[in-house]
Design a protein around this motif. Sequence first.
Motif, PDB file in Angstrom:
ATOM      1  N   GLN A   7      16.369  12.980 -25.828  1.00 20.53           N
ATOM      2  CA  GLN A   7      16.510  14.306 -26.390  1.00 20.53           C
ATOM      3  C   GLN A   7      15.263  14.810 -27.110  1.00 20.53           C
ATOM      4  O   GLN A   7      15.103  16.005 -27.284  1.00 20.53           O
ATOM      5  CB  GLN A   7      17.697  14.329 -27.356  1.00 20.53           C
ATOM      6  N   SER A   8      14.405  13.924 -27.551  1.00 19.62           N
ATOM      7  CA  SER A   8      13.227  14.367 -28.287  1.00 19.62           C
ATOM      8  C   SER A   8      12.270  15.078 -27.340  1.00 19.62           C
ATOM      9  O   SER A   8      12.133  14.737 -26.169  1.00 19.62           O
ATOM     10  CB  SER A   8      12.538  13.180 -28.954  1.00 19.62           C
ATOM     11  N   SER A   9      11.640  16.098 -27.887  1.00 20.37           N
ATOM     12  CA  SER A   9      10.711  16.851 -27.056  1.00 20.37           C
ATOM     13  C   SER A   9       9.361  16.154 -27.049  1.00 20.37           C
ATOM     14  O   SER A   9       8.835  15.777 -28.092  1.00 20.37           O
ATOM     15  CB  SER A   9      10.571  18.269 -27.585  1.00 20.37           C
ATOM     16  N   ALA A  10       8.850  15.969 -25.902  1.00 21.36           N
ATOM     17  CA  ALA A  10       7.537  15.358 -25.733  1.00 21.36           C
ATOM     18  C   ALA A  10       6.672  16.331 -24.939  1.00 21.36           C
ATOM     19  O   ALA A  10       7.171  17.068 -24.090  1.00 21.36           O
ATOM     20  CB  ALA A  10       7.664  14.035 -24.986  1.00 21.36           C
ATOM     21  N   PRO A  11       5.388  16.349 -25.219  1.00 24.13           N
ATOM     22  CA  PRO A  11       4.528  17.273 -24.482  1.00 24.13           C
ATOM     23  C   PRO A  11       4.447  16.885 -23.006  1.00 24.13           C
ATOM     24  O   PRO A  11       4.282  15.719 -22.666  1.00 24.13           O
ATOM     25  CB  PRO A  11       3.174  17.140 -25.167  1.00 24.13           C
ATOM     26  N   HIS A  12       4.638  17.848 -22.168  1.00 24.17           N
ATOM     27  CA  HIS A  12       4.479  17.625 -20.736  1.00 24.17           C
ATOM     28  C   HIS A  12       3.839  18.866 -20.140  1.00 24.17           C
ATOM     29  O   HIS A  12       3.903  19.949 -20.712  1.00 24.17           O
ATOM     30  CB  HIS A  12       5.812  17.305 -20.057  1.00 24.17           C
ATOM     31  N   GLY A  13       3.181  18.704 -19.028  1.00 25.77           N
ATOM     32  CA  GLY A  13       2.501  19.826 -18.398  1.00 25.77           C
ATOM     33  C   GLY A  13       1.166  20.146 -19.040  1.00 25.77           C
ATOM     34  O   GLY A  13       0.646  21.249 -18.866  1.00 25.77           O
ATOM     35  N   ILE A  14       0.599  19.200 -19.785  1.00 31.14           N
ATOM     36  CA  ILE A  14      -0.664  19.455 -20.467  1.00 31.14           C
ATOM     37  C   ILE A  14      -1.823  19.553 -19.471  1.00 31.14           C
ATOM     38  O   ILE A  14      -2.652  20.448 -19.571  1.00 31.14           O
ATOM     39  CB  ILE A  14      -0.946  18.356 -21.508  1.00 31.14           C
ATOM     40  N   LEU A  15      -1.864  18.653 -18.512  1.00 32.36           N
ATOM     41  CA  LEU A  15      -2.980  18.670 -17.566  1.00 32.36           C
ATOM     42  C   LEU A  15      -2.969  19.902 -16.660  1.00 32.36           C
ATOM     43  O   LEU A  15      -4.031  20.509 -16.457  1.00 32.36           O
ATOM     44  CB  LEU A  15      -3.003  17.371 -16.753  1.00 32.36           C
ATOM     45  N   ARG A  43      -7.989  17.627 -15.113  1.00 29.15           N
ATOM     46  CA  ARG A  43      -7.018  16.613 -14.704  1.00 29.15           C
ATOM     47  C   ARG A  43      -7.720  15.396 -14.092  1.00 29.15           C
ATOM     48  O   ARG A  43      -7.418  14.247 -14.434  1.00 29.15           O
ATOM     49  CB  ARG A  43      -6.035  17.203 -13.693  1.00 29.15           C
ATOM     50  N   ILE A  44      -8.663  15.640 -13.217  1.00 29.91           N
ATOM     51  CA  ILE A  44      -9.385  14.529 -12.578  1.00 29.91           C
ATOM     52  C   ILE A  44     -10.242  13.805 -13.611  1.00 29.91           C
ATOM     53  O   ILE A  44     -10.348  12.570 -13.589  1.00 29.91           O
ATOM     54  CB  ILE A  44     -10.209  15.031 -11.386  1.00 29.91           C
ATOM     55  N   HIS A  45     -10.844  14.559 -14.530  1.00 32.01           N
ATOM     56  CA  HIS A  45     -11.635  13.945 -15.593  1.00 32.01           C
ATOM     57  C   HIS A  45     -10.758  13.007 -16.432  1.00 32.01           C
ATOM     58  O   HIS A  45     -11.151  11.884 -16.738  1.00 32.01           O
ATOM     59  CB  HIS A  45     -12.253  15.036 -16.469  1.00 32.01           C
ATOM     60  N   PHE A  46      -9.557  13.464 -16.799  1.00 29.86           N
ATOM     61  CA  PHE A  46      -8.630  12.629 -17.568  1.00 29.86           C
ATOM     62  C   PHE A  46      -8.245  11.375 -16.787  1.00 29.86           C
ATOM     63  O   PHE A  46      -8.241  10.273 -17.337  1.00 29.86           O
ATOM     64  CB  PHE A  46      -7.370  13.417 -17.930  1.00 29.86           C
ATOM     65  N   LEU A  47      -7.908  11.533 -15.524  1.00 28.06           N
ATOM     66  CA  LEU A  47      -7.494  10.370 -14.726  1.00 28.06           C
ATOM     67  C   LEU A  47      -8.615   9.346 -14.615  1.00 28.06           C
ATOM     68  O   LEU A  47      -8.372   8.136 -14.664  1.00 28.06           O
ATOM     69  CB  LEU A  47      -7.030  10.815 -13.340  1.00 28.06           C
ATOM     70  N   GLN A  48      -9.851   9.814 -14.483  1.00 26.75           N
ATOM     71  CA  GLN A  48     -10.978   8.883 -14.407  1.00 26.75           C
ATOM     72  C   GLN A  48     -11.164   8.143 -15.728  1.00 26.75           C
ATOM     73  O   GLN A  48     -11.340   6.915 -15.744  1.00 26.75           O
ATOM     74  CB  GLN A  48     -12.262   9.638 -14.048  1.00 26.75           C
ATOM     75  N   GLN A  49     -11.121   8.864 -16.839  1.00 21.95           N
ATOM     76  CA  GLN A  49     -11.325   8.230 -18.139  1.00 21.95           C
ATOM     77  C   GLN A  49     -10.164   7.294 -18.493  1.00 21.95           C
ATOM     78  O   GLN A  49     -10.378   6.213 -19.046  1.00 21.95           O
ATOM     79  CB  GLN A  49     -11.499   9.295 -19.225  1.00 21.95           C
ATOM     80  N   PHE A  50      -8.949   7.706 -18.172  1.00 19.50           N
ATOM     81  CA  PHE A  50      -7.783   6.861 -18.440  1.00 19.50           C
ATOM     82  C   PHE A  50      -7.819   5.593 -17.591  1.00 19.50           C
ATOM     83  O   PHE A  50      -7.532   4.496 -18.073  1.00 19.50           O
ATOM     84  CB  PHE A  50      -6.498   7.646 -18.176  1.00 19.50           C
ATOM     85  N   GLY A  51      -8.188   5.730 -16.331  1.00 17.98           N
ATOM     86  CA  GLY A  51      -8.311   4.564 -15.461  1.00 17.98           C
ATOM     87  C   GLY A  51      -9.380   3.607 -15.940  1.00 17.98           C
ATOM     88  O   GLY A  51      -9.214   2.384 -15.893  1.00 17.98           O
ATOM     89  N   LEU A  52     -10.497   4.161 -16.423  1.00 17.22           N
ATOM     90  CA  LEU A  52     -11.565   3.321 -16.954  1.00 17.22           C
ATOM     91  C   LEU A  52     -11.107   2.564 -18.197  1.00 17.22           C
ATOM     92  O   LEU A  52     -11.378   1.373 -18.346  1.00 17.22           O
ATOM     93  CB  LEU A  52     -12.787   4.182 -17.270  1.00 17.22           C
TER      94      LEU A  52
END
Length: 95
Positions: A7-15, A43-52
Amino acid sequence: MYLESLQSSAPHGILPLANASWSSSRPAHQKFYGHSYTAPTPRIHFLQQFGLACTKAFAIHLRRPTRTQQAPQASSGTARAPPGLSSPFSTDPRV
């Protein structure tokens, strides 16, 4: 606890929001995000940094495994000589 997590609201759709915002406000001469030709969108920048970051964390876990604490072994007081040397304190194999 489970019901609260649903039930808690979490941020989604940020990318997708970041992509849309950057695409509409970027300068015409800037084709890539984050000063990188390999990341054309946020979005691609985030995925690259998160993967790293995940890869580095996993590598640290592989390099430094947890070890069980072992009692130090009692020293017998004598030093062992490496193979081919008669004394552990000499570097000449003939001594």
